[in-house]
Structure formats: C-alpha cells, structure tokens
Design an enzyme around this catalytic site. Structure first.
Site, mmCIF file in Angstrom:
data_model
loop_
_atom_site.group_PDB
_atom_site.id
_atom_site.type_symbol
_atom_site.label_atom_id
_atom_site.label_comp_id
_atom_site.label_asym_id
_atom_site.label_seq_id
_atom_site.Cartn_x
_atom_site.Cartn_y
_atom_site.Cartn_z
ATOM 1 N NE ARG A 1 16.484 33.169 14.774
ATOM 2 C CZ ARG A 1 16.865 34.393 14.375
ATOM 3 N NH1 ARG A 1 17.046 35.344 15.278
ATOM 4 N NH2 ARG A 1 17.128 34.633 13.097
ATOM 5 N N PRO A 2 17.872 26.894 16.240
ATOM 6 C CG PRO A 2 17.054 24.840 15.526
ATOM 7 C CD PRO A 2 16.614 26.208 15.910
ATOM 8 C CB ILE A 3 23.248 26.423 14.168
ATOM 9 C CG1 ILE A 3 24.059 25.823 15.318
ATOM 10 C CG2 ILE A 3 22.932 27.881 14.431
ATOM 11 C CD1 ILE A 3 25.467 26.402 15.404
ATOM 12 C CG ASP A 4 19.216 21.345 13.237
ATOM 13 O OD1 ASP A 4 18.769 22.471 13.499
ATOM 14 O OD2 ASP A 4 18.629 20.553 12.466
ATOM 15 C CD GLN A 5 18.868 20.869 8.684
ATOM 16 O OE1 GLN A 5 19.059 20.502 7.528
ATOM 17 N NE2 GLN A 5 18.649 20.008 9.667
ATOM 18 C CB ILE B 1 9.622 31.275 9.403
ATOM 19 C CG1 ILE B 1 9.205 31.575 7.966
ATOM 20 C CG2 ILE B 1 11.115 31.005 9.544
ATOM 21 C CD1 ILE B 1 9.507 30.464 6.977
ATOM 22 C CB CYS C 1 15.505 38.657 16.811
ATOM 23 S SG CYS C 1 15.989 40.243 16.162
ATOM 24 C CG ASP D 1 13.028 38.863 8.448
ATOM 25 O OD1 ASP D 1 14.113 38.767 7.859
ATOM 26 O OD2 ASP D 1 12.713 38.127 9.400
ATOM 27 N NE ARG E 1 19.760 32.456 13.545
ATOM 28 C CZ ARG E 1 19.930 31.266 14.125
ATOM 29 N NH1 ARG E 1 20.349 31.199 15.363
ATOM 30 N NH2 ARG E 1 19.663 30.146 13.474
ATOM 31 C CE LYS F 1 18.946 42.497 9.783
ATOM 32 N NZ LYS F 1 19.377 41.205 10.345
ATOM 33 C CG ASN F 2 18.972 39.573 6.926
ATOM 34 O OD1 ASN F 2 19.602 40.027 7.872
ATOM 35 N ND2 ASN F 2 17.680 39.300 6.994
ATOM 36 N NE ARG G 1 20.727 43.051 15.859
ATOM 37 C CZ ARG G 1 20.224 41.815 15.861
ATOM 38 N NH1 ARG G 1 19.358 41.461 16.794
ATOM 39 N NH2 ARG G 1 20.594 40.945 14.946
HETATM 40 C C1 EPZ Z 1 17.761 34.616 8.579
HETATM 41 O O1 EPZ Z 1 17.802 34.012 9.857
HETATM 42 C C2 EPZ Z 1 17.601 36.101 8.834
HETATM 43 N N1 EPZ Z 1 18.743 36.577 9.602
HETATM 44 C C3 EPZ Z 1 16.311 36.367 9.613
HETATM 45 O O2 EPZ Z 1 16.152 37.780 9.632
HETATM 46 C C4 EPZ Z 1 15.115 35.778 8.854
HETATM 47 O O3 EPZ Z 1 13.981 35.872 9.680
HETATM 48 C C5 EPZ Z 1 15.373 34.307 8.499
HETATM 49 O O4 EPZ Z 1 16.629 34.169 7.811
HETATM 50 C C6 EPZ Z 1 14.272 33.741 7.615
HETATM 51 O O5 EPZ Z 1 14.199 34.488 6.436
HETATM 52 C C7 EPZ Z 1 19.900 36.802 8.951
HETATM 53 O O6 EPZ Z 1 20.002 36.609 7.757
HETATM 54 C C8 EPZ Z 1 21.035 37.317 9.797
HETATM 55 P P1 EPZ Z 1 16.675 30.329 8.855
HETATM 56 P P2 EPZ Z 1 18.229 32.446 9.972
HETATM 57 O O7 EPZ Z 1 17.897 29.513 9.075
HETATM 58 O O8 EPZ Z 1 19.286 32.159 8.968
HETATM 59 C C9 EPZ Z 1 14.957 26.814 11.513
HETATM 60 C C10 EPZ Z 1 15.812 39.901 10.529
HETATM 61 O O9 EPZ Z 1 14.797 40.388 11.032
HETATM 62 N N2 EPZ Z 1 16.331 26.306 11.487
HETATM 63 O O10 EPZ Z 1 16.157 30.529 7.470
HETATM 64 O O11 EPZ Z 1 18.497 32.138 11.366
HETATM 65 C C11 EPZ Z 1 14.833 28.120 12.265
HETATM 66 O O12 EPZ Z 1 14.663 27.898 13.645
HETATM 67 C C12 EPZ Z 1 16.220 38.493 10.885
HETATM 68 O O13 EPZ Z 1 16.546 40.481 9.681
HETATM 69 C C13 EPZ Z 1 16.595 25.049 11.996
HETATM 70 O O14 EPZ Z 1 15.698 24.358 12.468
HETATM 71 O O15 EPZ Z 1 16.875 31.758 9.520
HETATM 72 C C14 EPZ Z 1 13.606 28.726 11.626
HETATM 73 O O16 EPZ Z 1 12.451 28.181 12.221
HETATM 74 C C15 EPZ Z 1 15.310 37.902 11.957
HETATM 75 N N3 EPZ Z 1 17.874 24.591 11.967
HETATM 76 C C16 EPZ Z 1 13.692 28.253 10.173
HETATM 77 O O17 EPZ Z 1 14.559 27.121 10.182
HETATM 78 C C17 EPZ Z 1 18.902 25.344 11.437
HETATM 79 O O18 EPZ Z 1 20.059 24.857 11.427
HETATM 80 C C18 EPZ Z 1 14.282 29.281 9.228
HETATM 81 O O19 EPZ Z 1 15.508 29.732 9.785
HETATM 82 C C19 EPZ Z 1 18.608 26.622 10.932
HETATM 83 C C20 EPZ Z 1 17.326 27.077 10.952
#
Ligand code: EPZ
Length: 434
Positions: free
Chosen positions: A122-126, A329, A117, A307, A93, A22-23, A399
């Site tokens: 779950r910010p997108i600042d990065q 995480i 979810c 996950d 997401r 999926k991811n 999903r």
């Molecule tokens: C992806 O989410 C997956 N989703 C998630 O899977 C998975 O839990 C996650 O990666 C971690 O492996 C998809 O791929 C669609 P991250 P993502 O950016 O990209 C923080 C599932 O069950 N962060 O690696 O959102 C964030 O809040 C789903 O299939 C920032 O602070 O995860 C988290 O604490 C659930 N700023 C950590 O980093 C940012 O700009 C990791 O998030 C981005 C993230």
C-alpha cells in the site's frame, strides 16, 4: 485476550442505526488541525481509529472535548509543530492525512509511514507526487516521512493522479486548502467520504469544488474559521449490515443512511434474490433463505467497494451456484478465504480472483479476523453457521465498527465478547454481553 463468540443460525430481525463514516472521520479529524477556531463535529463514530487520531491531536497540543456521545469539539489553536506520537501514527493508515494537514498549517510535517490493514503493498507514491507538485520536499527514511514546503508555504499546482487513490485525493485536498493559488486534481477518487471532507473544509471557510467528480479544484485561502459539521453515515458499515441480513435470511431496516451511497451494494444484493427497498434515509433488506449466485468486481466509487468484498465473499459461500469475485483494487485481499474454509466453504483463489463453489452449509469453528473487513466477513459467516464460532483478533473489527456486538445483539444475533486470559488453563469468563 478478547474474542467474539457467536452461536449462529438465527436470522437477523429488527432495526439498526448506522454511525458516522470512519473513512470520512479519519480525514476530518486531521483537517481540524488547520482550523483557527473551534470545530464542533457531530456523528463522530466511536471506534478505535478515531480514538487514536483524537489522541494524536491532543498530544500535538489540540484541545478535544466530548460534548456528548458522537459529538466532539476540537480546538487546534494552540497546536505547536512538534514530534507527534509516532507509536500511535504507525498503527493506522489514516495517519498519512497528518502530512497534508501539517503542511497546510505549518508548512512542514513529520509523520511515520502509515500502518493499516495488510492486504498487499500500500504505497503512498501518489501522495508524495501531490505534495511535491505543491512545492514540498518529501523524504522517506527510517520509517518516517519528512515534508518541508519550499519558502514555508505551499503553492497551487495541477496534479494528474497516476492511480485513482482515495487517500492521495484527500491528502492533496488537505495540503492545497491553504496553499497560495489554485490546485487542480485530475483523475481524483470520487468516494462519498471525499465529498464529506470537502464539505467539512468548505464549512470552515475553504474553497474546494468538484469533490465527488474526477476533477477537484481548490482555491487556497488564508485561514479556516471554526464552525459545526455532521459526518455522513458510513456506507461500509451500512453495507455490512445489509449483507448480514441477506446472508442470515433475516429482515433488517438499516437506518440513518444515504441510499444513493449504497446503490451498488443494493443492486448486487438484488442479484442474489434479496429484496432491498430504499426509503429517504433507510433501506429495508429482506433475505429469503435461498441466495442466488452473483459475480463481483471491486472498483473505485461508484463501483462495488473493495471494503465490501470480504463480506460478500461470506455470503456467496452459501449462494446456490458458482460465484466469482475479482478484486480490482488490492493485490491480496483474500486472506479471509482460509478462515472461511475452516467453516466448510469451498473457495479457490488465484491472485485477484476467487471462485466460490456455493451451497455450503457453514459450521462454527475457531477463526481469526485477518483485518478489519475480513473480520466483519467472519462475523457474517458465524451468524450463518450452525454451532459456535469464536473469532480472535477482534481489535481489527473494533477499529471500524461502533458497538458492533451491541447492534448485532439488538438484531437477535447470538454474539458476545468473551475474555480468554492468556493462561489456557483458566476458565473463560464472559466480560460483556453486547
Ligand atoms: C482508503 O485506503 C480506505 N482507508 C480503505 O479502507 C479503502 O479500501 C481504500 O481507500 C479504497 O477505497 C481509509 O480511508 C483510511 P487508495 P487508501 O489510496 O487511501 C494504490 C477500510 O476497510 N495506491 O484508494 O490507502 C493502493 O495500493 C480501509 O476501511 C498507490 O499505488 O486507498 C491501492 O491498490 C481498508 N499509490 C489503490 O491505489 C498511492 O500513493 C487504492 O488505494 C496510493 C494508493
């Protein structure tokens, strides 16, 4: 309203085929927006998240053809930059990948803030940090994300991620693919689906190197040509069936997997006394009905995946002894614990730590799927519990798991999808068996 109804207590037995990841798929579909040609994509998981993204691409003007179940063709040559269907974007997401893909293709993008979810902020600042470095002005207002490349085209940059982020790593790769010059991402995430996105892009003419390590280098190219690609098997779907086999004390051959991607899950299951035998593209999981306790800390790949955390929680309720899960995480990924307590589990949660007093004899109950993986955990608990478990809000589960009920029934699970009309007085009617 549809629910899962599970009559538990039967060990899972048999073989299960794992679908595409999926991811990986939710990043590869937006990536197809950038291809000047036809992309033929095999092993596409048939789940609601991919359906949603394919619908978004269609509404953007792409042609999407189903060749056969699991194989599609995407032709984005007639896509015109326009306002995408925001109502759909806001539900998942992965819609944030459209920012990178649109910036890469059009030099501008307008999307909604991503959905997905809800387990903490779950910010997108990065993501934004990366796009800014590549020369895009990004504004977030009224729930929308507006991005504009200065001069209409992105340029290469060196980006150090403050946090290991799967989404930001993949989004920056997408945006940098056709930027002018070289981009280097430091402190990149290393998940298998990141490698899969890079391999997809490279098969279409991109130049992405180092995916799967913490340093990814992208040399921008002028154009991406069409081609064919097959998505890797889903690490988390496979892990879910592995844990279900162990928890129910069954014996399941999980097929069409890459065992290397499952190593952390296999190792943790072996700690509980479960037998896990690895073959070339399958793993055999044998539960023995007497699970030992184990401690879990979720980490970025190759650590134990977040996950898989709820699914392990369901198993550890029944293990002998006290187990501890530390969620490394997310801030709040234990909402499923309340649902497990309804089935007799004894769990204490304090922030990012949950303590499982094992040995529970779970009993069936009406429960909710709080999110995608929490829902999978409740299915595992229901399969192990005595009596009937009903799970509501199964749309979360649908999903991310293709034909979940069908695959489980093939393994002997007593599970079905039942439609409960809203009016409580009407009798339930079974709408589908597996
Ligand atoms: C992806 O989410 C997956 N989703 C998630 O899977 C998975 O839990 C996650 O990666 C971690 O492996 C998809 O791929 C669609 P991250 P993502 O950016 O990209 C923080 C599932 O069950 N962060 O690696 O959102 C964030 O809040 C789903 O299939 C920032 O602070 O995860 C988290 O604490 C659930 N700023 C950590 O980093 C940012 O700009 C990791 O998030 C981005 C993230």
């Amino acid at each position: 309203m549809e629910k899962y109804v599970i009559n538990g207590g039967k060990p899972l037995q048999g073989e299960v085929d794992i679908s595409g990841a999926k991811n990986a798929a939710v990043a590869i579909i937006p990536a197809a927006l950038m291809v000047d040609g036809i992309c033929r994509i095999e092993n596409m998981p048939q789940i609601s998240d991919t359906d949603m993204l394919l619908t978004i691409l269609t509404q953007l003007g792409a042609e999407v053809r189903m060749i056969c179940p699991g194989t599609i063709e995407i032709d984005s040559r007639n896509v015109r930059f326009c306002d995408a269907p925001f109502d759909l974007m806001r539900k998942i997401r992965a819609s944030y990948y459209l920012i990178g893909a649109m910036l890469g293709r059009f030099g501008s993008a307008k999307t909604t803030m991503p959905g997905g979810c809800n387990f903490g902020v779950r910010p997108i600042d990065q993501h934004i940090k990366g796009m800014n470095a590549l020369g895009a002005q990004v504004d977030v207002r009224n729930g929308f994300v507006y991005a504009e490349a200065e001069g209409g085209k992105l340029h290469g940059a060196k980006i150090y991620l403050d946090k290991v982020s799967v989404g930001a790593t993949m989004n920056i790769i997408l945006a940098a693919t056709m930027a002018s010059g070289r981009t280097i991402i430091e402190n990149a995430a290393r998940e298998p689906h990141i490698v899969d996105l890079a391999n997809f892009l490279n098969s279409m003419g991109a130049d992405v190197r180092g995916a799967g390590t913490d340093t990814v280098k992208i040399n921008g190219v002028e154009r991406l040509h069409g081609g064919s690609y097959s998505i890797i098997p889903d690490q988390i779907e496979a892990g879910t069936y592995m844990v279900a086999a162990a928890a129910t004390g069954g014996e399941v051959l999980v097929k069409n997997v890459i065992p290397k991607h499952l190593e952390c899950i296999s190792a943790k299951l072996r700690e509980t006394g479960t037998i896990v035998q690895e073959y070339e593209d399958s793993v055999l999981v044998k539960g023995n009905g007497h699970l030992r306790k184990a401690n879990v800390k979720t980490l970025p790949y190759p650590g134990f995946p977040t996950d898989m955390q709820p699914q392990m929680g369901a198993l550890l309720c029944m293990a002998n002894g006290t187990s501890v899960i530390t969620e490394g995480i997310y801030d709040n990924r234990f909402k499923y614990v309340n649902e497990l307590r309804k089935m007799g589990a004894d769990i204490q949660v304090d922030g990012r730590i949950a303590i499982f007093e094992g040995g529970a004899k779970l009993t069936g109950a009406p429960v909710m799927a709080c999110d995608l993986r929490a829902g999978a955990a409740m299915v595992i608990a229901g399969l192990c519990a005595s009596g009937k478990t009903e799970i509501e809000d199964i749309h979360f589960i649908e999903r991310g798991y293709e034909n979940f009920v069908g695959k489980l029934r093939k393994l002997g699970a007593g599970i079905s999808i039942v439609d409960y009309p809203d009016e409580p007085e009407l009798h339930e009617k079974v709408i589908s068996i597996g």
